[in-house]
Structures are given as structure tokens and as C-alpha cells.
Design an enzyme around this catalytic site. Structure first.
Site, short mmCIF file in Angstrom:
data_model
loop_
_atom_site.label_atom_id
_atom_site.label_comp_id
_atom_site.label_asym_id
_atom_site.label_seq_id
_atom_site.Cartn_x
_atom_site.Cartn_y
_atom_site.Cartn_z
N GLY A 38 0.80 -1.22 0.00
CA GLY A 38 0.00 0.00 0.00
C GLY A 38 0.83 1.27 0.00
N LEU A 107 13.94 -8.98 2.61
CA LEU A 107 15.33 -8.61 2.86
C LEU A 107 15.64 -8.67 4.34
CD1 LEU A 107 16.60 -5.47 0.91
CD2 LEU A 107 17.35 -7.83 0.71
N CYS A 170 16.60 8.43 15.50
CA CYS A 170 16.36 7.30 14.61
C CYS A 170 15.01 6.68 14.97
CB CYS A 170 17.50 6.26 14.69
SG CYS A 170 17.45 5.17 16.12
N CYS A 173 14.71 5.48 18.50
CA CYS A 173 14.54 6.53 19.52
C CYS A 173 13.05 6.73 19.79
CB CYS A 173 15.13 7.86 19.06
SG CYS A 173 16.90 7.95 18.88
N CYS A 186 -2.92 -4.67 8.52
CA CYS A 186 -4.05 -4.34 7.66
C CYS A 186 -4.96 -5.56 7.47
CB CYS A 186 -3.56 -3.89 6.30
SG CYS A 186 -2.62 -2.36 6.34
ZN LIG Z 1 18.08 6.19 18.02
#
Ligand SMILES: [Zn+2]
Length: 249
Positions: A38, A107, A170, A173, A186
Site C-alpha cells: 500500500g 530482505l 532514529c 529513539c 491491515c
Molecule cells: Zn536512536
């Protein structure tokens, strides 16, 4: 750029903030799009139409009839095909200039790190926390800008974690790994079709701006969309100095 490209990208070239230089940067760039669902559908379609030179499109799933309500990269005839290959075919129709590299696999590990290391910008269009955290760790390690999006029911969120900048927060965080978070999918919760389009297109916009080097990114800000009330909210994000992923760098 040849004459055809000057025409194809003329409406970008007319923009002072992009111009010939910005369009050349787009054509020379490589994006990693994780997830061809999506969010990945509109994100990859705008990257391709805008002339982002190389797009690695990664998804381990096959197209299901229930996907077609929102995953606009895939057509009815693609049901049963790997999403990465169906997506490659659609992107090639939109813009044959673009080199699409389909990866019909989920991946992880070294494969993920290799692709992140080779990318100029990474778009997390995945649908689970394990993948989101793995992408974030790889982006922190290789200092790559990460454009993160999520959509469920009528609620969406989007942000940029520009891990080229040591002061940037990041993903971890914001959502520390291991914290007891409920994984919502979903498949069980439902999702409003155009919501994924709005969030995925916003991810494409941020990725194109990062590569072209224009405007101000969403780094340090999280946008939250309430699709039912059609209201956006913005939350300022700060880096967690004790973050297990970016805290030591
Ligand atoms: Zn971080």
C-alpha cells in the site's frame, strides 16, 4: 539529459528548487523501497515517474486479490505473481528510463545491509516492526537517510530519520525495540485505500527532496494523519542519547 528527458522532466526543471541540477541528481540516484504494498506502490510510482534513476523494489510476497483495493502498483492480472516482479513491470510502463531492480524476497541480514549501503535513500514501506527495526539499524550503520511511513485503519504517520546527521533521532529513539507494542496488521484491522496513497506519496516527496537537495525534510518531526477528520498533527522528535541503535555513535 537527452531531448526526450528534457521534455519528460520539464515540469521539474521549471521549478527553481529542482532545475536541471536537481533532476540530474535524481537521475543519478538509487533508492531502496522495502515493501511493494500500500505504501510502496505510490512511493515507487512517483519515484519512477519523477526519474529517480535506480529503484530497488523489494518484497517477498505475491499479489493477492485483497491487495488490489489499495496497492495500485498491481493490476488484476498480477494476482498470484511476486509483487516485486509485478511492480517492476508497472514501473517500466510508467518510465522506461528508470532501472528497476526487483528483489522477490524478504530482505534481512547481509542482503539488507548490502542494499542499504548501496542506496542514496531508503524508504521503509514495510508492515512489521522486525523489518522496520532491521532497516533502521542498517541505515544507522551506513548513515543513510530513512523515510518511514505507516498506515492502518484511517491513521497514518510519516517521518524522516536522516542518519547522515549524528544529531538526528532514529526510528528506535521513537519506538524502542522490545517495548511491548501491539503489532497491528491491515489484514485484520482494515485500512482506508487512499490513506496508503497519501502516506506513500508523502514518502516519495521526502525522498525526492532529500536526493534533489531542496526544501526542508521531516527530519526531527513526525506527522500524524487522522484520515477520518482529515487532520494532520506534528510532533517534534528528539534523539534519545540512551538509544540502543544510535546512542553510541
Ligand atoms: Zn536512536
Amino acid at each position: 539529459m537527452n531531448d526526450q528527458q528534457l521534455l519528460r522532466y520539464s515540469r521539474h526543471i521549471l521549478l527553481d528548487q529542482i532545475g536541471i541540477d536537481g533532476q540530474e541528481r535524481l537521475l543519478a540516484a538509487r533508492a531502496l523501497v522495502v515493501g511493494a504494498g500500500g505504501l510502496g506502490s505510490p512511493a515507487a510510482m512517483y519515484l519512477a515517474s519523477a526519474g529517480l534513476g535506480s529503484i530497488v523494489l523489494c518484497d517477498g510476497d505475491t499479489v493477492d486479490l485483497t491487495n488490489l483495493q489499495r496497492q495500485i502498483l498491481h493490476h488484476t492480472a498480477a494476482v498470484g505473481r511476486p509483487k516485486a516482479l509485478s511492480g517492476r513491470d508497472t514501473l517500466a510502463c510508467i518510465n522506461p528510463d528508470v532501472d528497476v531492480i526487483p528483489l522477490a524476497q524478504r530482505l534481512a541480514g547481509n542482503g539488507l545491509e548490502e542494499q542499504v549501503a548501496a542506496a542514496d535513500v531508503v524508504l521503509d514501506c514495510s508492515d512489521n516492526f522486525a523489518t522496520r527495526h532491521a532497516i533502521n539499524r542498517a541505515c544507522a550503520k551506513y548513515r543513510k537517510p530513512l523515510v518511514s511511513g505507516a498506515a492502518i485503519r484511517f491513521d497514518g504517520q510519516v517521518s524522516v530519520f536522516d542518519l547522515r546527521d549524528a544529531a538526528s533521532p532514529c526510528y528506535n529513539c521513537l519506538f524502542p525495540e522490545g517495548r511491548d507494542v501491539e503489532e497491528v496488521r491491515c489484514a485484520v484491522m482494515g485500512v482506508f485505500a487512499p490513506l496508503t496513497g497519501i502516506i506513500g506519496a508523502t514518502q516519495a516527496a521526502e525522498a525526492l527532496k532529500l536526493v534533489a537537495g531542496c526544501g526542508e525534510s521531516l527530519s526531527g518531526r513526525l506527522l500524524l494523519l487522522d484520515g477520518l477528520g482529515m487532520e494532520w498533527r506534528q510532533i517534534t522528535l528528539t534523539r534519545d542519547p540512551a538509544c540502543a541503535v544510535c546512542g553510541g555513535t
